[in-house]
Scaffold this motif. Structure first.
Motif, PDB file in Angstrom:
ATOM      1  N   PHE A  31     -24.126 -32.060 -10.872  1.00 19.03           N
ATOM      2  CA  PHE A  31     -23.042 -31.929 -11.846  1.00 19.03           C
ATOM      3  C   PHE A  31     -23.269 -30.711 -12.735  1.00 19.03           C
ATOM      4  O   PHE A  31     -22.335 -29.926 -12.979  1.00 19.03           O
ATOM      5  N   THR A  32     -24.493 -30.539 -13.201  1.00 16.82           N
ATOM      6  CA  THR A  32     -24.804 -29.399 -14.067  1.00 16.82           C
ATOM      7  C   THR A  32     -24.601 -28.073 -13.336  1.00 16.82           C
ATOM      8  O   THR A  32     -24.008 -27.134 -13.878  1.00 16.82           O
ATOM      9  N   PHE A  34     -22.760 -27.440 -10.508  1.00 17.95           N
ATOM     10  CA  PHE A  34     -21.363 -27.182 -10.155  1.00 17.95           C
ATOM     11  C   PHE A  34     -20.518 -26.868 -11.386  1.00 17.95           C
ATOM     12  O   PHE A  34     -19.598 -26.054 -11.316  1.00 17.95           O
ATOM     13  N   LEU A  35     -20.821 -27.519 -12.506  1.00 22.76           N
ATOM     14  CA  LEU A  35     -20.084 -27.228 -13.732  1.00 22.76           C
ATOM     15  C   LEU A  35     -20.349 -25.794 -14.188  1.00 22.76           C
ATOM     16  O   LEU A  35     -19.418 -25.083 -14.609  1.00 22.76           O
ATOM     17  N   TYR A  38     -18.490 -23.490 -11.894  1.00 24.02           N
ATOM     18  CA  TYR A  38     -17.053 -23.559 -12.186  1.00 24.02           C
ATOM     19  C   TYR A  38     -16.710 -22.741 -13.431  1.00 24.02           C
ATOM     20  O   TYR A  38     -15.739 -21.966 -13.441  1.00 24.02           O
ATOM     21  N   SER A  81     -12.477 -28.634  -7.935  1.00 24.45           N
ATOM     22  CA  SER A  81     -13.641 -28.898  -8.786  1.00 24.45           C
ATOM     23  C   SER A  81     -13.419 -30.055  -9.740  1.00 24.45           C
ATOM     24  O   SER A  81     -14.360 -30.783 -10.073  1.00 24.45           O
ATOM     25  N   SER A  82     -12.190 -30.246 -10.212  1.00 27.07           N
ATOM     26  CA  SER A  82     -11.930 -31.338 -11.145  1.00 27.07           C
ATOM     27  C   SER A  82     -12.253 -32.686 -10.521  1.00 27.07           C
ATOM     28  O   SER A  82     -12.876 -33.553 -11.156  1.00 27.07           O
ATOM     29  N   LEU A  85     -16.229 -32.891  -9.814  1.00 29.24           N
ATOM     30  CA  LEU A  85     -17.025 -33.151 -11.007  1.00 29.24           C
ATOM     31  C   LEU A  85     -16.827 -34.576 -11.511  1.00 29.24           C
ATOM     32  O   LEU A  85     -17.766 -35.212 -11.990  1.00 29.24           O
ATOM     33  N   THR A  86     -15.594 -35.089 -11.386  1.00 28.80           N
ATOM     34  CA  THR A  86     -15.343 -36.482 -11.754  1.00 28.80           C
ATOM     35  C   THR A  86     -16.148 -37.428 -10.873  1.00 28.80           C
ATOM     36  O   THR A  86     -16.733 -38.411 -11.350  1.00 28.80           O
ATOM     37  N   LEU A  88     -18.967 -36.805  -9.429  1.00 26.40           N
ATOM     38  CA  LEU A  88     -20.387 -36.721  -9.780  1.00 26.40           C
ATOM     39  C   LEU A  88     -20.695 -37.484 -11.067  1.00 26.40           C
ATOM     40  O   LEU A  88     -21.843 -37.851 -11.311  1.00 26.40           O
ATOM     41  N   GLN A  89     -19.690 -37.723 -11.878  1.00 28.92           N
ATOM     42  CA  GLN A  89     -19.884 -38.510 -13.096  1.00 28.92           C
ATOM     43  C   GLN A  89     -19.839 -40.005 -12.824  1.00 28.92           C
ATOM     44  O   GLN A  89     -20.606 -40.777 -13.401  1.00 28.92           O
ATOM     45  N   TYR A 180     -15.695 -34.982  -1.001  1.00 27.23           N
ATOM     46  CA  TYR A 180     -15.509 -34.933  -2.442  1.00 27.23           C
ATOM     47  C   TYR A 180     -14.085 -34.537  -2.820  1.00 27.23           C
ATOM     48  O   TYR A 180     -13.760 -34.448  -4.009  1.00 27.23           O
TER      49      TYR A 180
END
Length: 266
Positions: A31-32, A34-35, A38, A81-82, A85-86, A88-89, A180
């Motif tokens: 997550f870190t 890819f964020l 992004y 990506s939205s 990332l969701t 991955l959370q 994903y």
């Protein structure tokens, strides 16, 4: 799931995106990472657009195409990506079938517009190198706008045809895909009807254009062909999920740097 009235055959109304659920110990670093990618990708592409708009010296056909490509990348990367990332959370994402098809439509339309923009950029550089005296008249602002608008209109019409083919399919489950985001091949694997027509269309799409921008093309087209042509044996790491990360996440990050590092003006 919804009963169709034909025995045990049911259709699904929602799809579970498994994402990286099998890599729970890596959720935080993924997550870190890819964020960060992004954010950098958005900032770099947005900066390129702002520079081209504000600086009169950069308002040339080449930079017009570069800024158009950056705008496209901003939208397409956010589309994917939205959701990633969701996932991955939360571990996974539940999305309605209609929403999944909509994301697939936008992903495919933006990707195919990108093919044509790369081809237009190649044509622009070809004229600049091979026909320098006639270049200003051959590649004026009107021609540039026509090429960009034609790329958007033509490819969205193409994706409309593909969307109609997808809507005509029946999706009977299982109601989860090991990806994903809603990509073509994982979604087709949920269909209980004949998908040969859709597969034929997407195969031709992968080879529809080519570009002389060798660095970008090697990353984008190479990974794209590998994703849609690689066999699926159902064991081990899903290769399409790993490869699609490269052409959907890495390429948008590298595009502005690949092009700007070679231009003194930028």
């Amino acid at each position: 799931m919804k009963d169709t009235g034909s025995g045990n055959l049911t259709t699904i109304s929602h799809i579970l995106l498994l994402g990286f659920g099998n890599l729970k110990e890596l959720w935080i670093p993924l997550f870190t990472g890819f964020l960060a990618v992004y954010i950098i990708s958005m900032a770099a592409n947005l900066l390129l657009v702002v520079l081209v708009v504000l600086d009169p010296h950069l308002q040339t056909p080449m930079y017009f195409f570069l800024s158009s490509l950056s705008c496209l990348v901003i939208v397409s990367t956010s589309n994917i990506s939205s959701v990633m990332l969701t996932g991955l959370q939360t571990g996974n994402v539940m999305i309605a079938l209609g929403g999944c098809l909509a994301q697939l439509y936008l992903f495919g339309a933006l990707a195919t517009v990108e093919y044509f923009l790369l081809a237009a950029m190649s044509y622009d550089r070809y004229l600049a190198v091979c026909c320098p005296l006639h270049y200003p008249s051959l590649m004026d602002s009107r021609v540039c706008r026509q090429l960009v608008v034609g790329s958007w209109v033509g490819r969205f019409l193409f994706m409309r045809i593909l969307s109609l083919l997808l809507i005509a399919l029946s999706f009977c489950g299982p109601c989860e895909i090991d990806h994903y985001f809603c990509d073509f091949q994982p979604l087709l694997e949920l269909s209980c009807t004949n998908t040969s027509m859709v597969q034929t269309v997407t195969r031709h799409k992968a080879f529809s254009t080519c570009s002389s921008h060798l660095t970008v093309v090697t990353l984008f087209y190479g990974m794209l062909v590998a994703v849609y042509m690689s066999p699926r044996d159902g064991t081990g790491l899903n290769p399409s999920k790993a490869l699609s990360l490269l052409y959907r996440v890495l390429t948008p990050l590298l595009n502005p740097f690949i092009y700007s590092l070679r231009n003194q003006e930028l």
